[in-house]
Design a protein around this motif. Structure first.
Motif, PDB file in Angstrom:
ATOM      1  N   ASN A  21       0.864  -1.175   0.000  1.00 30.81           N
ATOM      2  CA  ASN A  21       0.000   0.000   0.000  1.00 30.81           C
ATOM      3  C   ASN A  21       0.900   1.224   0.000  1.00 30.81           C
ATOM      4  O   ASN A  21       1.755   1.371   0.870  1.00 30.81           O
ATOM      5  CB  ASN A  21      -0.891  -0.019   1.256  1.00 30.81           C
ATOM      6  CG  ASN A  21      -1.800   1.180   1.341  1.00 30.81           C
ATOM      7  OD1 ASN A  21      -1.932   1.929   0.386  1.00 30.81           O
ATOM      8  ND2 ASN A  21      -2.418   1.377   2.489  1.00 30.81           N
ATOM      9  N   SER A  22       0.705   2.099  -0.966  1.00 33.18           N
ATOM     10  CA  SER A  22       1.581   3.262  -1.082  1.00 33.18           C
ATOM     11  C   SER A  22       0.765   4.516  -1.378  1.00 33.18           C
ATOM     12  O   SER A  22      -0.222   4.469  -2.119  1.00 33.18           O
ATOM     13  CB  SER A  22       2.591   3.027  -2.206  1.00 33.18           C
ATOM     14  OG  SER A  22       3.491   4.109  -2.283  1.00 33.18           O
ATOM     15  N   GLU A  23       1.178   5.619  -0.777  1.00 35.55           N
ATOM     16  CA  GLU A  23       0.588   6.923  -1.074  1.00 35.55           C
ATOM     17  C   GLU A  23       1.717   7.914  -1.281  1.00 35.55           C
ATOM     18  O   GLU A  23       2.734   7.852  -0.597  1.00 35.55           O
ATOM     19  CB  GLU A  23      -0.323   7.394   0.063  1.00 35.55           C
ATOM     20  CG  GLU A  23      -1.599   6.601   0.156  1.00 35.55           C
ATOM     21  CD  GLU A  23      -2.603   7.215   1.125  1.00 35.55           C
ATOM     22  OE1 GLU A  23      -2.509   8.431   1.409  1.00 35.55           O
ATOM     23  OE2 GLU A  23      -3.465   6.472   1.588  1.00 35.55           O
ATOM     24  N   ASP A  24       1.518   8.830  -2.200  1.00 32.80           N
ATOM     25  CA  ASP A  24       2.545   9.807  -2.535  1.00 32.80           C
ATOM     26  C   ASP A  24       2.314  11.116  -1.785  1.00 32.80           C
ATOM     27  O   ASP A  24       2.435  12.187  -2.344  1.00 32.80           O
ATOM     28  CB  ASP A  24       2.563  10.035  -4.043  1.00 32.80           C
ATOM     29  CG  ASP A  24       3.789  10.811  -4.490  1.00 32.80           C
ATOM     30  OD1 ASP A  24       4.795  10.805  -3.750  1.00 32.80           O
ATOM     31  OD2 ASP A  24       3.736  11.437  -5.559  1.00 32.80           O
ATOM     32  N   GLY A  25       1.942  11.015  -0.517  1.00 32.89           N
ATOM     33  CA  GLY A  25       1.709  12.216   0.278  1.00 32.89           C
ATOM     34  C   GLY A  25       0.340  12.797   0.012  1.00 32.89           C
ATOM     35  O   GLY A  25      -0.518  12.181  -0.601  1.00 32.89           O
ATOM     36  N   GLY A  26       0.140  13.969   0.492  1.00 36.90           N
ATOM     37  CA  GLY A  26      -1.147  14.615   0.310  1.00 36.90           C
ATOM     38  C   GLY A  26      -1.178  15.943   1.033  1.00 36.90           C
ATOM     39  O   GLY A  26      -0.154  16.465   1.477  1.00 36.90           O
ATOM     40  N   PHE A  27      -2.364  16.463   1.178  1.00 30.04           N
ATOM     41  CA  PHE A  27      -2.567  17.766   1.769  1.00 30.04           C
ATOM     42  C   PHE A  27      -3.579  17.624   2.896  1.00 30.04           C
ATOM     43  O   PHE A  27      -4.693  17.155   2.681  1.00 30.04           O
ATOM     44  CB  PHE A  27      -3.086  18.719   0.683  1.00 30.04           C
ATOM     45  CG  PHE A  27      -3.229  20.126   1.129  1.00 30.04           C
ATOM     46  CD1 PHE A  27      -2.121  20.930   1.315  1.00 30.04           C
ATOM     47  CD2 PHE A  27      -4.487  20.664   1.352  1.00 30.04           C
ATOM     48  CE1 PHE A  27      -2.256  22.245   1.714  1.00 30.04           C
ATOM     49  CE2 PHE A  27      -4.631  21.974   1.748  1.00 30.04           C
ATOM     50  CZ  PHE A  27      -3.512  22.773   1.931  1.00 30.04           C
ATOM     51  N   GLU A  28      -3.178  17.996   4.112  1.00 28.40           N
ATOM     52  CA  GLU A  28      -4.080  17.896   5.259  1.00 28.40           C
ATOM     53  C   GLU A  28      -4.806  19.220   5.469  1.00 28.40           C
ATOM     54  O   GLU A  28      -4.199  20.281   5.495  1.00 28.40           O
ATOM     55  CB  GLU A  28      -3.297  17.548   6.526  1.00 28.40           C
ATOM     56  CG  GLU A  28      -4.210  17.447   7.725  1.00 28.40           C
ATOM     57  CD  GLU A  28      -3.444  17.320   9.010  1.00 28.40           C
ATOM     58  OE1 GLU A  28      -3.741  16.380   9.745  1.00 28.40           O
ATOM     59  OE2 GLU A  28      -2.547  18.143   9.267  1.00 28.40           O
ATOM     60  N   ASN A  29      -6.097  19.098   5.622  1.00 30.31           N
ATOM     61  CA  ASN A  29      -6.936  20.275   5.859  1.00 30.31           C
ATOM     62  C   ASN A  29      -8.020  19.852   6.846  1.00 30.31           C
ATOM     63  O   ASN A  29      -9.200  19.833   6.537  1.00 30.31           O
ATOM     64  CB  ASN A  29      -7.527  20.749   4.536  1.00 30.31           C
ATOM     65  CG  ASN A  29      -8.276  22.049   4.679  1.00 30.31           C
ATOM     66  OD1 ASN A  29      -8.358  22.617   5.747  1.00 30.31           O
ATOM     67  ND2 ASN A  29      -8.830  22.507   3.575  1.00 30.31           N
ATOM     68  N   ALA A  30      -7.596  19.459   8.054  1.00 33.21           N
ATOM     69  CA  ALA A  30      -8.508  18.859   9.030  1.00 33.21           C
ATOM     70  C   ALA A  30      -9.595  19.807   9.512  1.00 33.21           C
ATOM     71  O   ALA A  30     -10.668  19.368   9.908  1.00 33.21           O
ATOM     72  CB  ALA A  30      -7.716  18.336  10.231  1.00 33.21           C
TER      73      ALA A  30
END
Length: 103
Positions: A21-30
């Motif tokens: 399982n891989s993710e290339d990061g992201g943007f957090e806007n909680a």
């Protein structure tokens, strides 16, 4: 996810499963702040490898597993300057039994 099965006679079979399982990061806007750099941040990417091997019989399965084999750690979320991390490496075993009915 990939699984390899091996028959052991008429009533049993072995299996080996690997999951990546891989993710290339992201943007957090909680908190829902749109276009506000001080209230949002970039999340790092990660790759998780999990393995499972076991034997299936007619009515039960015995298996060993290792989740997050490389003990990859990453921040899942940051709330009010507190980082919340993913679960580290976990190793264990599992026994399942099937009662009644057909498969």
């Amino acid at each position: 996810t990939a699984t390899y099965n091996v028959p052991f006679g008429d009533r049993a079979s072995g299996f080996f499963t690997a999951s990546l399982n891989s993710e290339d990061g992201g943007f957090e806007n909680a908190i829902g702040a749109l276009n506000v750099p001080d209230l949002s941040r970039i999340l790092e990417g990660f790759t998780l490898l999990s393995l499972r091997a076991g034997v299936r019989f007619d009515n039960f399965t015995v298996s060993l597993f290792a989740n997050n084999v490389t003990d990859e750690r990453y921040v899942q979320q940051n709330v009010q300057q507190n980082n919340f991390f993913n679960e580290g490496a976990v190793v264990g075993f599992n026994v399942r039994a099937r009662f009644g009915g057909e498969r």
